[in-house]
Motif scaffolding. Sequence first.
Motif, PDB file in Angstrom:
ATOM      1  N   GLU A   1     -22.906 -19.434 -16.011  1.00  0.00           N
ATOM      2  CA  GLU A   1     -23.772 -18.405 -15.438  1.00  0.00           C
ATOM      3  C   GLU A   1     -23.379 -18.013 -14.016  1.00  0.00           C
ATOM      4  N   VAL A   2     -22.544 -18.804 -13.340  1.00  0.00           N
ATOM      5  CA  VAL A   2     -22.156 -18.440 -11.963  1.00  0.00           C
ATOM      6  C   VAL A   2     -21.111 -17.331 -11.939  1.00  0.00           C
ATOM      7  N   LEU A   3     -20.532 -17.014 -13.089  1.00  0.00           N
ATOM      8  CA  LEU A   3     -19.498 -15.981 -13.156  1.00  0.00           C
ATOM      9  C   LEU A   3     -20.145 -14.600 -13.179  1.00  0.00           C
ATOM     10  N   GLU A   4     -19.709 -13.711 -12.281  1.00  0.00           N
ATOM     11  CA  GLU A   4     -20.284 -12.375 -12.173  1.00  0.00           C
ATOM     12  C   GLU A   4     -19.191 -11.324 -12.140  1.00  0.00           C
ATOM     13  N   LEU A   5     -19.437 -10.193 -12.785  1.00  0.00           N
ATOM     14  CA  LEU A   5     -18.514  -9.061 -12.746  1.00  0.00           C
ATOM     15  C   LEU A   5     -18.804  -8.255 -11.485  1.00  0.00           C
ATOM     16  N   ALA A   6     -17.774  -8.026 -10.663  1.00  0.00           N
ATOM     17  CA  ALA A   6     -17.978  -7.352  -9.388  1.00  0.00           C
ATOM     18  C   ALA A   6     -16.897  -6.295  -9.166  1.00  0.00           C
ATOM     19  N   ASP A   7     -17.184  -5.356  -8.261  1.00  0.00           N
ATOM     20  CA  ASP A   7     -16.191  -4.386  -7.810  1.00  0.00           C
ATOM     21  C   ASP A   7     -15.432  -4.994  -6.632  1.00  0.00           C
ATOM     22  N   VAL A   8     -14.111  -4.922  -6.676  1.00  0.00           N
ATOM     23  CA  VAL A   8     -13.296  -5.478  -5.596  1.00  0.00           C
ATOM     24  C   VAL A   8     -12.300  -4.424  -5.111  1.00  0.00           C
ATOM     25  N   ASP A   9     -11.979  -4.495  -3.837  1.00  0.00           N
ATOM     26  CA  ASP A   9     -10.983  -3.621  -3.244  1.00  0.00           C
ATOM     27  C   ASP A   9      -9.626  -4.311  -3.356  1.00  0.00           C
ATOM     28  N   VAL A  10      -8.701  -3.699  -4.074  1.00  0.00           N
ATOM     29  CA  VAL A  10      -7.433  -4.366  -4.367  1.00  0.00           C
ATOM     30  C   VAL A  10      -6.427  -4.209  -3.231  1.00  0.00           C
ATOM     31  N   GLY A  11      -6.214  -3.019  -2.752  1.00  0.00           N
ATOM     32  CA  GLY A  11      -5.295  -2.803  -1.644  1.00  0.00           C
ATOM     33  C   GLY A  11      -3.832  -2.764  -2.054  1.00  0.00           C
ATOM     34  N   GLU A  12      -2.973  -2.724  -1.043  1.00  0.00           N
ATOM     35  CA  GLU A  12      -1.533  -2.634  -1.259  1.00  0.00           C
ATOM     36  C   GLU A  12      -0.876  -4.002  -1.082  1.00  0.00           C
ATOM     37  N   PRO A  13       0.222  -4.259  -1.804  1.00  0.00           N
ATOM     38  CA  PRO A  13       0.909  -5.552  -1.652  1.00  0.00           C
ATOM     39  C   PRO A  13       1.652  -5.648  -0.326  1.00  0.00           C
ATOM     40  N   GLY A  14       1.605  -6.820   0.281  1.00  0.00           N
ATOM     41  CA  GLY A  14       2.350  -7.087   1.501  1.00  0.00           C
ATOM     42  C   GLY A  14       3.637  -7.821   1.187  1.00  0.00           C
ATOM     43  N   PRO A  15       4.292  -8.375   2.196  1.00  0.00           N
ATOM     44  CA  PRO A  15       5.529  -9.132   1.960  1.00  0.00           C
ATOM     45  C   PRO A  15       5.319 -10.257   0.947  1.00  0.00           C
ATOM     46  N   GLY A  16       6.236 -10.341  -0.014  1.00  0.00           N
ATOM     47  CA  GLY A  16       6.173 -11.393  -1.021  1.00  0.00           C
ATOM     48  C   GLY A  16       5.126 -11.186  -2.088  1.00  0.00           C
ATOM     49  N   GLN A  17       4.514  -9.997  -2.137  1.00  0.00           N
ATOM     50  CA  GLN A  17       3.430  -9.743  -3.077  1.00  0.00           C
ATOM     51  C   GLN A  17       3.753  -8.596  -4.033  1.00  0.00           C
ATOM     52  N   ALA A  18       2.981  -8.538  -5.109  1.00  0.00           N
ATOM     53  CA  ALA A  18       3.063  -7.437  -6.070  1.00  0.00           C
ATOM     54  C   ALA A  18       1.648  -7.090  -6.526  1.00  0.00           C
ATOM     55  N   ARG A  19       1.440  -5.817  -6.851  1.00  0.00           N
ATOM     56  CA  ARG A  19       0.168  -5.418  -7.458  1.00  0.00           C
ATOM     57  C   ARG A  19       0.402  -5.231  -8.952  1.00  0.00           C
ATOM     58  N   VAL A  20      -0.408  -5.937  -9.734  1.00  0.00           N
ATOM     59  CA  VAL A  20      -0.248  -5.958 -11.187  1.00  0.00           C
ATOM     60  C   VAL A  20      -1.524  -5.466 -11.846  1.00  0.00           C
TER      61      VAL A  20
ATOM     62  N   GLY B   1       0.796  -7.971 -17.737  1.00  0.00           N
ATOM     63  CA  GLY B   1       0.510  -6.570 -17.445  1.00  0.00           C
ATOM     64  C   GLY B   1       1.730  -5.861 -16.909  1.00  0.00           C
ATOM     65  N   VAL B   2       1.488  -4.814 -16.097  1.00  0.00           N
ATOM     66  CA  VAL B   2       2.561  -3.975 -15.568  1.00  0.00           C
ATOM     67  C   VAL B   2       2.492  -3.965 -14.045  1.00  0.00           C
ATOM     68  N   VAL B   3       3.649  -4.105 -13.414  1.00  0.00           N
ATOM     69  CA  VAL B   3       3.728  -4.045 -11.956  1.00  0.00           C
ATOM     70  C   VAL B   3       3.489  -2.606 -11.508  1.00  0.00           C
ATOM     71  N   GLU B   4       2.542  -2.425 -10.588  1.00  0.00           N
ATOM     72  CA  GLU B   4       2.259  -1.095 -10.045  1.00  0.00           C
ATOM     73  C   GLU B   4       2.965  -0.864  -8.716  1.00  0.00           C
ATOM     74  N   ALA B   5       3.095  -1.909  -7.898  1.00  0.00           N
ATOM     75  CA  ALA B   5       3.735  -1.786  -6.592  1.00  0.00           C
ATOM     76  C   ALA B   5       4.189  -3.166  -6.135  1.00  0.00           C
ATOM     77  N   VAL B   6       5.198  -3.190  -5.260  1.00  0.00           N
ATOM     78  CA  VAL B   6       5.688  -4.457  -4.723  1.00  0.00           C
ATOM     79  C   VAL B   6       5.823  -4.363  -3.212  1.00  0.00           C
ATOM     80  N   GLY B   7       5.798  -5.531  -2.571  1.00  0.00           N
ATOM     81  CA  GLY B   7       6.003  -5.603  -1.136  1.00  0.00           C
ATOM     82  C   GLY B   7       7.438  -5.285  -0.764  1.00  0.00           C
ATOM     83  N   PRO B   8       7.705  -5.069   0.519  1.00  0.00           N
ATOM     84  CA  PRO B   8       9.028  -4.605   0.959  1.00  0.00           C
ATOM     85  C   PRO B   8      10.172  -5.574   0.700  1.00  0.00           C
ATOM     86  N   ASP B   9       9.891  -6.860   0.539  1.00  0.00           N
ATOM     87  CA  ASP B   9      10.960  -7.838   0.358  1.00  0.00           C
ATOM     88  C   ASP B   9      11.072  -8.358  -1.068  1.00  0.00           C
ATOM     89  N   VAL B  10      10.355  -7.758  -2.003  1.00  0.00           N
ATOM     90  CA  VAL B  10      10.359  -8.226  -3.393  1.00  0.00           C
ATOM     91  C   VAL B  10      11.429  -7.471  -4.178  1.00  0.00           C
TER      92      VAL B  10
END
Length: 324
Positions: free
Chosen positions: A14-33, A66-75
């Motif tokens: 019951e502690v699990l809740e569906l919420a809206d989150v701000d995802v943002g852009e990937p930084g160094p070493g990151q990817a948005r999936v 899933g599918v990669v949408e964006a990657v950080g500058p060093d990925v």
Amino acid sequence: MAKAIRFARTGGPEVLELADVDVGEPGPGQARVRNHAIGVNFIDVYFRNGLYPLDLPNGLGQEGAGVVEAVGPDVTHVKPGDRVAYAARPNGAYSEVRVMPADILVRLPDDIPFDTGAAMLLQGLTVQYLFRQTWKLEPGQTVLFHAAAGGVGLIACQWARAIGANLIGTVGSNEKAELARSHGAAHVINYNTEDVVQRVMEITGGAKVPVVFDSVGKDTFARSLDCLAPLGLMVSFGNSSGAVPPFALSELVSRGSLFITRPTLQTYASTREKLEAMAADLFQMVSSGQVSIEINQRFPLADAAQAHIELEARRTTGKTILLP
């Protein structure tokens, strides 16, 4: 904004809740999936109920595809548009879209669908390290594997059969026994109606087994030790029934100088090179048809709590996935 499962306190489903989150852009070493499918695993329960500590509030889930949408500058090893799968910390897979460390992403072969990719990696890589590294399973060996009808167990049954080993699987019902047997278990023990130690003795002619793979924990630990031959290896890789209580090292002495290990995927896949090699081995087993991934439960992302209820009640077989 994207939808994601979040929790601010530990406890039941019951502690699990569906919420809206701000995802943002990937930084160094990151990817948005953008996730197409998400794997549900018992380790998620451990984080949710507090057995494994986690800073709160937080997300949940360690596996997806899933599918990669964006990657950080060093990925450089993945790029936008790549089909990928992942299975590792940090938590946060129970989401439509997430920004995450790129170094845990592996390219998903075109012949493996997203739902299979999300269902196979954490459990499949677990079997890979158990059978290829923790204990190098050989043709003709007889081993004991608890929870043989679960997600890890069904992969293990097939992998053992492909190697030519004899896997003794334990299950909690006749239906689960048939499922494990159909996936390659050489022998199946229903622990609710049979004495596990006695049956292992009968199957092995009194020799017992050289290794036990145990993800159940508290409920099976002592019996697992009793099933081991002298100098045998106890592989404790999970606690679905609760943590193994403290025990005296003399317990290992009295049963014949036993060994014990508590392995984790994080340790075995500690470098990108190791992760890619392990994933390639798993993908080959699946693409060749030697291992098929049994997805028997599918829930919408919003119903993550219900997925946990079914998992903890041991009403699931094979793999459970969430669909964003």
